[in-house]
Enzyme design. Structure first.
Site, PDB file in Angstrom:
ATOM      1  N   GLU A 287      37.174  42.040  89.155  1.00  0.00           N
ATOM      2  CA  GLU A 287      37.433  41.146  90.290  1.00  0.00           C
ATOM      3  C   GLU A 287      36.318  41.255  91.337  1.00  0.00           C
ATOM      4  O   GLU A 287      35.925  40.249  91.944  1.00  0.00           O
ATOM      5  CB  GLU A 287      38.787  41.490  90.925  1.00  0.00           C
ATOM      6  CG  GLU A 287      39.973  41.313  89.987  1.00  0.00           C
ATOM      7  CD  GLU A 287      40.126  39.877  89.508  1.00  0.00           C
ATOM      8  OE1 GLU A 287      39.747  38.951  90.258  1.00  0.00           O
ATOM      9  OE2 GLU A 287      40.595  39.667  88.377  1.00  0.00           O
ATOM     10  N   ASP A 373      32.773  40.405  83.879  1.00  0.00           N
ATOM     11  CA  ASP A 373      32.914  41.491  82.907  1.00  0.00           C
ATOM     12  C   ASP A 373      31.654  42.352  82.867  1.00  0.00           C
ATOM     13  O   ASP A 373      31.727  43.594  82.851  1.00  0.00           O
ATOM     14  CB  ASP A 373      33.173  40.924  81.509  1.00  0.00           C
ATOM     15  CG  ASP A 373      34.611  40.453  81.321  1.00  0.00           C
ATOM     16  OD1 ASP A 373      35.473  40.796  82.157  1.00  0.00           O
ATOM     17  OD2 ASP A 373      34.864  39.730  80.332  1.00  0.00           O
TER      18      ASP A 373
END
Length: 434
Positions: A287, A373
């Site tokens: 996040e 990611d």
């Protein structure tokens, strides 16, 4: 203006709208059927890359859940199309407007009544399917944790919050449409964007707590890990909170909410129950990657740009008689404003057209997920992120074998196989989970 001048563009709009709607329905049904067939075809065996970590039972549950949702989506599509036709070409919106015009006369109250009546009727029509989705589909697969009383309470609170916030906004937009001259759409856009930014700031503290309880994260070990990670990444938030997501659903998640100094980190209690501290760290780092790459700002800017185009287009369409008559609405010609009708017709028609740019939006979103990611892998363990994501895929019954075309059209997140393969040092998933 001669009747023929109105008739030709009006008829063209009617035929064009019906044609684009029909094409959209065909494409959606084709995509759903592809998804159903593809998932069913791969239901009987776990993909080789995940054979060491996903059981056949979990894989088949995800397949059945995906197929059930896709079939339910076809039911929603059928009802939604019928309702859309009812509001537009079959004259439903015109009937609502004329009835309220006869009762209230023209003016602001009548326009607000049209908007409120539309929302109320649409909500009542959607309610049976919403109930079925929660208490049949989600219940069948063990995800529903809410009760009918809680569900109805949420609906009532949502309606009240929507009325308290939405009606003043609607009144402001309608007032600008009627009073700000030919460039009203620019002023309305400025007001709309300002209100959206304000809501982003006030939502975490004042609106979200109306529906869920948010407790400060009290796990000191996890808090220390999370705080250290955020400091390493140069990120600050107003607080770390745990939300009682388990009160309504077994699905797990974590997210940032708010804007500017009001940002909060929120963990579902279901997430903390399923992941190790290191895995929570990795999910949070993902996040943080969205913020590092300014994905949130990019999305806000994109929203600003598209909404500006939308308001400008609405500003023009609202002055065209054929825009109303082509969608089976008789515009008010006796001085009563047509602004509420223009807003509703634009709201109804726009999704029919913008559906066809969905693949582009999904592509950008998947690219952002890959970037987040990669950022998480730089700042935490790729092994922890991979195992966390796999747990979330399994616990949320997300299929490991979606149809590739369906993915390109709809998926905002990459499929597990693509996402996890990029994290594996060898370029594959076998070594990560075996």
């Amino acid at each position: 203006m001669q009747d023929s001048d109105v008739f030709s563009p009006s008829l063209a709009l009617s035929l064009g709208f019906a044609t684009v709607l029909l094409i959209g329905i065909i494409v959606k049904m084709w995509l759903a059927s592809r998804q159903i067939r593809h998932v069913a075809r791969h239901r009987h065996a776990v993909p080789a890359a995940f054979a060491g970590s996903i059981t056949l039972e979990a894989h088949q549950k995800a397949a059945d859940y995906t197929i059930t949702k896709a079939r339910f989506g076809l039911l929603e599509l059928s009802l939604g199309t019928a309702v859309l036709m009812g509001w537009t070409l079959l004259g439903g919106l015109n009937l609502l407007n004329q009835s309220l015009l006869a009762w209230l006369g023209g003016g602001m109250w009548q326009q607000l009544a049209v908007l409120a009546g539309f929302v109320l009727i649409s909500g009542l029509i959607d309610m049976p399917l919403a109930l079925y989705k929660t208490f049949v589909v989600e219940e069948r697969f063990g995800f529903n944790k809410t009760t009918l009383a809680l569900w109805l309470g949420d609906m009532l609170k949502s309606s009240l919050v929507g009325a308290v916030i939405g009606l003043p906004i609607a009144a402001l937009i309608l007032w600008l449409m009627g009073s700000a001259g030919p460039m009203w759409w620019l002023w309305a856009w400025c007001a709309w964007m300002g209100i959206n930014l304000l809501l982003l700031m006030v939502y975490p503290s004042f609106i979200a707590p109306l529906f869920n309880k948010f407790q400060p994260l009290d796990d000191e070990t996890l808090k220390a890990r999370v705080t250290a990670l955020m400091q390493r990444c140069g990120f600050a938030a107003k607080g770390l909170f745990v939300m009682d997501g388990s009160k309504r659903s077994a699905h797990a998640n974590a997210y940032f909410t708010g804007f500017g100094a009001a940002k909060r980190v929120v963990f579902y209690d279901t997430l903390l129950a399923k992941l190790s501290p290191a895995e929570v760290d990795a999910v949070l780092a993902h996040e943080l990657g969205h913020f590092k790459h300014k994905h949130v700002i990019q999305r806000i800017v994109t929203m600003f740009a598209f909404s500006l185009l939308g308001f400008a287009l609405l500003g023009w369409l609202s002055t065209q008689v054929w825009f109303y008559t082509g969608l089976s609405v008789i515009p008010n010609m006796s001085g009563a404003p047509n602004d509420a009708l223009a807003l509703l017709l634009f709201m109804l028609v726009t999704p029919v057209v913008t559906f066809f740019i969905a693949p582009l939006s999904a592509l950008v979103s998947r690219k952002h997920e890959f970037q987040a990611d990669a950022y998480a892998v730089q700042h935490t363990s790729g092994q922890d992120l991979s195992s966390a994501l796999l747990k979330l895929y399994e616990d949320n019954a997300s299929t490991l074998t979606p149809d590739p075309v369906f993915v390109k059209f709809y998926y905002s997140h990459p499929p597990a196989s693509e996402r996890l393969a990029r994290m594996a040092p060898t370029g594959g998933t076998q070594g990560v989970f075996a």
